[in-house]
Design an enzyme around this catalytic site. Structure first.
Site, PDB file in Angstrom:
ATOM      1  N   ILE A 133      -7.486   7.353  -0.647  1.00 55.28           N
ATOM      2  CA  ILE A 133      -7.545   5.907  -0.838  1.00 55.28           C
ATOM      3  C   ILE A 133      -8.308   5.333   0.353  1.00 55.28           C
ATOM      4  O   ILE A 133      -8.118   5.769   1.494  1.00 55.28           O
ATOM      5  CB  ILE A 133      -6.120   5.318  -0.942  1.00 55.28           C
ATOM      6  CG1 ILE A 133      -6.164   3.816  -1.228  1.00 55.28           C
ATOM      7  CG2 ILE A 133      -5.304   5.598   0.299  1.00 55.28           C
ATOM      8  CD1 ILE A 133      -4.778   3.231  -1.487  1.00 55.28           C
ATOM      9  N   SER A 134      -9.196   4.395   0.097  1.00 50.92           N
ATOM     10  CA  SER A 134     -10.026   3.833   1.166  1.00 50.92           C
ATOM     11  C   SER A 134      -9.180   3.087   2.191  1.00 50.92           C
ATOM     12  O   SER A 134      -8.030   2.709   1.933  1.00 50.92           O
ATOM     13  CB  SER A 134     -11.070   2.880   0.582  1.00 50.92           C
ATOM     14  OG  SER A 134     -12.006   3.571  -0.207  1.00 50.92           O
ATOM     15  N   ALA A 135      -9.764   2.850   3.349  1.00 48.01           N
ATOM     16  CA  ALA A 135      -9.078   2.115   4.407  1.00 48.01           C
ATOM     17  C   ALA A 135      -8.824   0.670   3.980  1.00 48.01           C
ATOM     18  O   ALA A 135      -9.616   0.083   3.235  1.00 48.01           O
ATOM     19  CB  ALA A 135      -9.911   2.139   5.684  1.00 48.01           C
ATOM     20  N   ARG A 176       0.816  -1.223   0.000  1.00 48.85           N
ATOM     21  CA  ARG A 176       0.000   0.000   0.000  1.00 48.85           C
ATOM     22  C   ARG A 176       0.848   1.271   0.000  1.00 48.85           C
ATOM     23  O   ARG A 176       0.460   2.284  -0.595  1.00 48.85           O
ATOM     24  CB  ARG A 176      -0.934  -0.022   1.212  1.00 48.85           C
ATOM     25  CG  ARG A 176      -2.059   1.020   1.182  1.00 48.85           C
ATOM     26  CD  ARG A 176      -3.071   0.701   2.267  1.00 48.85           C
ATOM     27  NE  ARG A 176      -4.218   1.596   2.233  1.00 48.85           N
ATOM     28  CZ  ARG A 176      -4.411   2.602   3.076  1.00 48.85           C
ATOM     29  NH1 ARG A 176      -3.520   2.852   4.026  1.00 48.85           N
ATOM     30  NH2 ARG A 176      -5.491   3.359   2.985  1.00 48.85           N
ATOM     31  N   PHE A 227     -18.367   7.215   1.092  1.00 49.66           N
ATOM     32  CA  PHE A 227     -17.625   7.493  -0.133  1.00 49.66           C
ATOM     33  C   PHE A 227     -18.063   8.839  -0.711  1.00 49.66           C
ATOM     34  O   PHE A 227     -19.191   9.287  -0.495  1.00 49.66           O
ATOM     35  CB  PHE A 227     -17.886   6.405  -1.183  1.00 49.66           C
ATOM     36  CG  PHE A 227     -17.186   5.100  -0.922  1.00 49.66           C
ATOM     37  CD1 PHE A 227     -16.021   4.775  -1.597  1.00 49.66           C
ATOM     38  CD2 PHE A 227     -17.701   4.187  -0.008  1.00 49.66           C
ATOM     39  CE1 PHE A 227     -15.377   3.565  -1.371  1.00 49.66           C
ATOM     40  CE2 PHE A 227     -17.069   2.975   0.231  1.00 49.66           C
ATOM     41  CZ  PHE A 227     -15.897   2.664  -0.453  1.00 49.66           C
TER      42      PHE A 227
END
Length: 248
Positions: free
Chosen positions: A68-70, A42, A224
Site C-alpha cells: 500500500i502506498s505511503a 489505515r 510504483f
C-alpha cells in the site's frame, strides 16, 4: 537512477495523528480530504502482522507481494480527486489497482455526500476479495448504498461500462497513459497515473480533458510497480477471475 523521494515527517501512532501531521505540513489542504482520511483508518486495511506500521508515512506490505502506498501519496491523490470532483453532481471515480481497498474507501468518503460513485478495480482475485472484506468490515454502508463497488477486473482498459469518469487514479506505472483510460475521461476529468521516464525513474502525471484536448503535466517523482496487462498476467499465472468471485 530513480530520483530520491522526500522524507515526510508525518508518521504517528494513530490514524488521527497521521492525518493531522499531513495537514500540518500542507499535504492535506482541504477539509474534505481531512475528513475522508480521518474516517478511513489505515490500520484496518493492512494485515494484522504489520498493523503497527500502518501509521508510518511509508509504504506497507499488504500480502500477495503487494504494498500500500505511503499516506502522503494517498493524501496527494485525494486532494487531486477533490479538485476534480468539487461542484460536480454525482461525480464518478475510478481507482485502478485497488489493492487493500484503502484508497478506494477514502475516495468513496470524499464523494458520497455529492451522490458520487467510486469503482475499484483489482486484477488479483485474492487481493480483490481481501479489499472487499476490508471495506465490508469498516464501512459496509458504502457497499450497501452502491457508493463503492469493487471488481476483479483488468484495469488496463478502464471500466467503459461505467464511463465517463471525473477522476481516474492508477496505482501502477505505464510507459504512456492507456488510450482506453483517456477515452473514458469526462470533459474536465483528470487521469492521475505514474509514467516511466525513458531516462530513468517515474513521475506522477496528470492528464486533464478539455473538450478534445488533453493537458499533460508532471506532478512529482513517483515509485510504483508496473501496470500489468490482464492477458499477460493470466498467461503467466493461469488466472481466470470474474466479478462473481467478490460476492463469495
Amino acid at each position: 537512477m530513480a530520483p530520491m523521494l522526500p522524507l515526510w515527517p508525518c508518521s504517528s501512532t494513530c490514524n488521527d495523528g497521521l492525518v493531522q501531521n499531513l495537514q500540518k505540513v500542507g499535504i492535506v489542504r482541504s477539509a474534505a480530504v481531512f475528513d475522508a482520511m480521518k474516517r478511513t483508518d489505515r490500520a484496518l486495511f493492512v494485515p494484522r502482522a504489520v498493523q503497527d506500521e500502518a501509521y508510518q508515512d511509508s509504504p506497507c506490505p499488504i500480502g500477495f507481494n503487494q504494498i500500500i502506498s505511503a499516506p502522503h501519496m494517498h493524501a496527494q491523490v485525494l486532494e487531486l480527486a477533490h479538485a476534480s470532483c468539487t461542484d460536480i453532481l454525482k461525480p464518478r471515480v475510478l481507482d485502478v489497482g485497488a489493492g487493500s481497498g484503502y484508497l478506494t474507501a477514502a475516495l468513496a468518503r470524499l464523494v458520497e455526500d455529492a451522490g458520487g460513485r467510486v469503482f475499484g478495480l483489482e486484477l488479483l482475485p485474492t487481493l480483490a476479495r481481501s479489499a472487499r472484506k476490508n471495506v465490508s468490515n469498516t464501512a459496509p454502508n458504502l457497499l450497501k448504498t452502491g457508493v463503492l463497488s469493487l471488481h476483479c477486473y483488468n484495469g488496463w482498459y478502464g471500466l467503459p461500462a461505467e464511463a465517463p469518469f471525473h477522476f481516474i487514479f492508477v496505482g501502477a506505472a505505464v510507459s504512456s497513459p492507456p488510450q482506453a483510460m483517456l477515452d473514458q475521461l469526462a470533459d474536465g476529468g483528470q487521469l492521475v497515473i505514474p509514467v516511466d521516464d525513458p531516462r530513468g525513474g517515474q513521475a506522477l502525471v496528470s492528464v486533464t480533458r478539455r473538450g478534445s484536448c488533453l493537458l499533460h503535466r508532471k506532478l512529482m517523482p513517483a515509485c510504483f510497480v508496473p501496470l500489468v496487462r490482464g492477458e499477460i498476467y493470466k498467461n503467466r499465472r493461469g488466472v481466470t477471475s470474474t466479478d462473481s468471485e467478490l460476492q463469495q
